[in-house]
Write a protein that holds these residues in place. Structure first.
Motif, PDB file in Angstrom:
ATOM      1  N   VAL A 125     -11.934 -32.476  -4.418  1.00 58.54           N
ATOM      2  CA  VAL A 125     -12.198 -33.900  -4.034  1.00 58.54           C
ATOM      3  C   VAL A 125     -12.781 -33.697  -2.411  1.00 58.54           C
ATOM      4  N   ALA A 126     -14.130 -34.020  -2.152  1.00 58.85           N
ATOM      5  CA  ALA A 126     -14.633 -33.970  -0.886  1.00 58.85           C
ATOM      6  C   ALA A 126     -15.406 -35.148  -0.471  1.00 58.85           C
ATOM      7  N   ASP A 127     -15.426 -35.175   1.005  1.00 63.05           N
ATOM      8  CA  ASP A 127     -16.558 -36.007   1.253  1.00 63.05           C
ATOM      9  C   ASP A 127     -17.270 -35.230   2.399  1.00 63.05           C
ATOM     10  N   GLY A 128     -17.995 -35.792   3.284  1.00 60.94           N
ATOM     11  CA  GLY A 128     -18.673 -34.662   4.465  1.00 60.94           C
ATOM     12  C   GLY A 128     -17.682 -34.302   5.377  1.00 60.94           C
ATOM     13  N   GLU A 129     -16.458 -34.548   5.362  1.00 63.78           N
ATOM     14  CA  GLU A 129     -15.571 -33.973   6.524  1.00 63.78           C
ATOM     15  C   GLU A 129     -14.333 -33.551   6.101  1.00 63.78           C
ATOM     16  N   LYS A 130     -13.771 -34.012   4.837  1.00 64.84           N
ATOM     17  CA  LYS A 130     -12.618 -33.827   4.349  1.00 64.84           C
ATOM     18  C   LYS A 130     -12.602 -33.310   3.071  1.00 64.84           C
ATOM     19  N   ALA A 131     -11.734 -32.289   2.768  1.00 62.60           N
ATOM     20  CA  ALA A 131     -11.516 -31.854   1.108  1.00 62.60           C
ATOM     21  C   ALA A 131     -10.276 -31.412   0.702  1.00 62.60           C
ATOM     22  N   LEU A 132      -9.855 -31.639  -0.444  1.00 65.52           N
ATOM     23  CA  LEU A 132      -8.801 -31.440  -1.224  1.00 65.52           C
ATOM     24  C   LEU A 132      -8.915 -30.615  -2.437  1.00 65.52           C
ATOM     25  N   PHE A 133      -8.392 -29.286  -2.350  1.00 61.25           N
ATOM     26  CA  PHE A 133      -8.404 -28.502  -3.332  1.00 61.25           C
ATOM     27  C   PHE A 133      -7.123 -28.819  -4.191  1.00 61.25           C
ATOM     28  N   LEU A 134      -7.265 -29.282  -5.271  1.00 64.61           N
ATOM     29  CA  LEU A 134      -6.008 -29.547  -6.170  1.00 64.61           C
ATOM     30  C   LEU A 134      -6.234 -28.920  -7.724  1.00 64.61           C
ATOM     31  N   ARG A 135      -4.921 -28.627  -8.162  1.00 62.94           N
ATOM     32  CA  ARG A 135      -4.824 -27.856  -9.627  1.00 62.94           C
ATOM     33  C   ARG A 135      -4.023 -28.828 -10.547  1.00 62.94           C
TER      34      ARG A 135
END
Length: 149
Positions: A12-22
């Motif tokens: 889940v990302a935008d141009g400044e933040k990202a979450l890597f989820l499982r």
């Protein structure tokens, strides 16, 4: 439509933040666990630019053409997309990702796609063009369940 099976990774990302989820649950009852969170500081372009755009000589006598202002904010977003692609490649190469869903706004998806290694691109089962980075994980689970059925 792709199913959010157990073990599926979700970026889940935008141009400044990202979450890597499982997904630790299944398609009917997703249970997303945060694997990694990444942020970059990217002030607005007006805060990064120090000078007015330049100009250059153009053909005839006393003629000048102005140059377009560099958009440092956009460049930073593109570099961030490259960084995300590198992280995904390292995880896929280690065998940690078998299936991947990418959730990002259209511009970020467009910036990310060309940087995805073919090994990672082959793992993508769905792309969802939404901005969900500032939503709680439970809302992300609900949005994924609605999108992926």
């Amino acid at each position: 439509m792709a199913a959010l099976e157990t073990g599926t990774w979700v970026l889940v990302a935008d141009g400044e933040k990202a979450l890597f989820l499982r997904n630790m649950g299944d398609a009917q009852d997703p249970n997303l666990e945060v694997v990694r969170k990444t942020e970059q500081e990217d002030p607005p372009n007006r805060d990064q630019v120090t000078d007015a755009p330049g100009s250059m000589a153009d053909g005839g006598p006393m003629q000048r053409s102005s140059l377009e202002q560099t958009d440092f904010h956009q460049l930073a977003k593109e570099r961030f997309a490259e960084d995300l692609a590198d992280i995904l490649y390292r995880q896929a190469h280690r065998g940690k990702i078998e299936r991947l869903v990418i959730v990002a706004p259209p511009k970020v998806l467009g910036a990310l796609r060309p940087h995805l290694h073919k090994e990672v691109a082959a793992l993508v089962i769905a792309e969802i063009d939404k901005t969900l980075t500032n939503h709680p994980v439970i809302e992300i689970e609900g949005a994924l369940k609605a999108e992926l059925g």
